[in-house]
Design an enzyme around this catalytic site. Structure first.
Site, PDB file in Angstrom:
ATOM      1  N   GLN A  96       0.703  -1.133   0.033  1.00  0.00           N
ATOM      2  CA  GLN A  96      -0.086  -0.028   0.016  1.00  0.00           C
ATOM      3  C   GLN A  96       0.858   1.331   0.012  1.00  0.00           C
ATOM      4  OE1 GLN A  96      -1.545   0.536   4.470  1.00  0.00           O
ATOM      5  NE2 GLN A  96      -1.433  -1.423   3.616  1.00  0.00           N
ATOM      6  N   HIS A  98       0.049   5.803   1.023  1.00  0.00           N
ATOM      7  CA  HIS A  98      -0.743   6.909   1.533  1.00  0.00           C
ATOM      8  C   HIS A  98      -0.732   8.065   0.813  1.00  0.00           C
ATOM      9  CE1 HIS A  98      -1.357   3.675   4.396  1.00  0.00           C
ATOM     10  NE2 HIS A  98      -0.089   3.786   4.892  1.00  0.00           N
ATOM     11  N   GLU A 133       3.164   7.643   8.791  1.00  0.00           N
ATOM     12  CA  GLU A 133       3.386   6.651   9.787  1.00  0.00           C
ATOM     13  C   GLU A 133       4.801   6.063  10.372  1.00  0.00           C
ATOM     14  OE1 GLU A 133       0.588   3.997   8.069  1.00  0.00           O
ATOM     15  OE2 GLU A 133       2.211   2.487   7.666  1.00  0.00           O
ATOM     16  N   HIS A 262       4.653   0.118   0.526  1.00  0.00           N
ATOM     17  CA  HIS A 262       5.467  -0.692   1.779  1.00  0.00           C
ATOM     18  C   HIS A 262       4.193  -1.783   2.198  1.00  0.00           C
ATOM     19  CE1 HIS A 262       2.597   2.484   3.562  1.00  0.00           C
ATOM     20  NE2 HIS A 262       2.337   1.654   4.561  1.00  0.00           N
ATOM     21  N   ARG A 281      -4.016   0.639  -2.548  1.00  0.00           N
ATOM     22  CA  ARG A 281      -3.624  -0.718  -2.465  1.00  0.00           C
ATOM     23  C   ARG A 281      -3.030  -1.029  -3.869  1.00  0.00           C
ATOM     24  NH1 ARG A 281      -7.988  -0.449   0.946  1.00  0.00           N
ATOM     25  NH2 ARG A 281      -7.485  -1.039   3.022  1.00  0.00           N
TER      26      ARG A 281
END
Length: 402
Positions: A96, A98, A133, A262, A281
């Site tokens: 995926q 972001h 993240e 990642h 994804r």
């Protein structure tokens, strides 16, 4: 401060044992993937200030400046800007990426304008926020992070000896980096299903054999073979071979910024992220893959995954990232050491991962002046709450960059 009661999410990829072992409870046999600590609407923590359990999100909504502080509200709005998790991967998560903040706002507004239901399976943007993240390993932790250099990816694919991969090898060697990575990823995720399933099967068999033989890429080959075992025939297996394979030791961390492909593969870690649920994804999933939007979001540049180690700042060890919404640090508390003060300017979520730690506050109406946390237990402290930590154990601290 408040002790948190947290929800554990039973995603299929979760470990059946890692979170129960940390908490010291019996495993149920069902996967336990993530324990959420914070005020995300999907599974907010609950607290009890004397009138019974209530959602932390509701408490913050009722008095955002009192809970978060005026500076945090001014910078990020009236919501806790981060979400802390325990993440326990027993099998690979989806491959995926972001979006960045501008892409998230644009994508969310577009789907709202088109009337795509917020819970629709094909919806990409659940909110208008980005989702950087940080993952810090508590056990040995395997993952994929960022593109390999095209020449390295070409060598790895060529080493499999699968004829169907040769066109990808040629592209990776002949084209400029961005073009090569874009062209190969596009070809993989748009390939005819049956043909790609056959390619994946042959590539997985070769990777398993090479992984067992040892050599320079043995660890990577073994990891890709394991991924294929969980996702037979999935084109994401070939996409994964374009990425860096990373093995974290306890205490090491990865920062994952916007557009970086990642996947987490195996292990237990502490994850801290901006308060968002936006995911595009690439594969390794039965869920929706929006190829055009994916290709718009991915950053086609290779690079070292950049394993982070904490930097000492007094008695606190800080994981430095370029993000203001969150800051992760830890305290390794030694027995008999003097209590250490925690900065009180911003809201904080505190998680014990080993031993027993004591949090002491000046006190306040309806709040205890001391909490004892064991492994897997956590607390929320509003902005302005002066705390000290003592005991013998490890405490992770999630807060906002002041």
């Amino acid at each position: 401060m408040d002790r948190l009661a947290n929800t554990v999410r039973p995603y299929a990829w979760g470990s059946t044992t890692a979170i129960p072992e940390l908490l010291g409870i019996d495993a149920t046999g069902a996967p336990q993937a993530e324990m959420w600590m914070g005020a995300h609407p999907g599974a907010p923590s609950r607290i009890d200030r004397g009138a019974g359990p209530v959602s932390l999100a509701e408490v913050i909504d009722a008095a955002p400046e009192a809970e978060l502080g005026a500076d945090t509200v001014r910078a990020f709005g009236p919501r806790l800007p981060f979400l802390l998790k325990l993440l326990a991967a027993g099998s690979p998560l989806s491959l995926q990426v972001h979006p960045d903040l501008a892409q998230a706002r644009e994508g969310f507004a577009d789907e709202e304008r088109r009337g795509v239901p917020i819970d629709a399976g094909h919806r990409n943007y659940k909110d208008a926020n980005h989702k950087p993240e940080l993952l810090c390993a508590l056990t040995p932790f395997d993952g994929l992070c960022g593109f390999r250099h095209p020449a390295q990816a070409a060598a790895l694919l060529e080493g499999l000896g699968v004829d169907a991969l040769k066109p990808y090898v040629d592209i990776l060697r002949a084209s400029p980096e961005e073009d090569a990575l874009r062209e190969v990823l596009t070809a993989v995720v748009t390939a005819e299903h049956d043909a790609m399933a056959d390619t994946v099967e042959h590539a997985a068999a070769a990777a398993e054999k090479l992984g067992a033989q040892g050599g320079e890429h043995a660890g990577s080959y073994a990891a890709y073979a394991a991924i294929a075992h969980h996702y037979p025939g999935d084109p994401g297996v070939i996409a994964a071979m374009l990425l860096n394979y990373v093995q974290l030791q306890p205490g090491e961390a990865l920062f994952l910024g916007a557009g970086i492909p990642h996947a987490y593969l195996n292990g237990l870690g502490v994850e801290l992220m901006a308060n968002s649920d936006n995911v595009l994804r690439c594969g390794l999933t039965p869920k929706h893959v929006d190829v055009p939007e994916l290709l718009r979001i991915v950053r086609f540049a290779s690079g070292d995954p950049g394993v982070l180690r904490p930097e000492a700042d007094g008695g606190e060890e800080v994981y430095e990232t370029p993000i203001d919404e969150f800051r992760l640090s830890r305290f390794v508390v030694a027995p008999g050491a003097a209590p250490r003060a925690l900065d009180a300017r911003t809201p904080q979520v505190l998680l014990c991962t080993a031993g027993t730690v004591r949090l002491r506050a000046a006190g306040g109406e309806g709040a205890p002046d001391e909490l004892t946390l064991g492994p897997g237990e956590s607390a929320f402290a509003p902005a302005g709450e002066h705390l000290t930590v003592s005991g013998e154990g490890t405490l992770f601290r999630a807060t906002v960059v002041a």
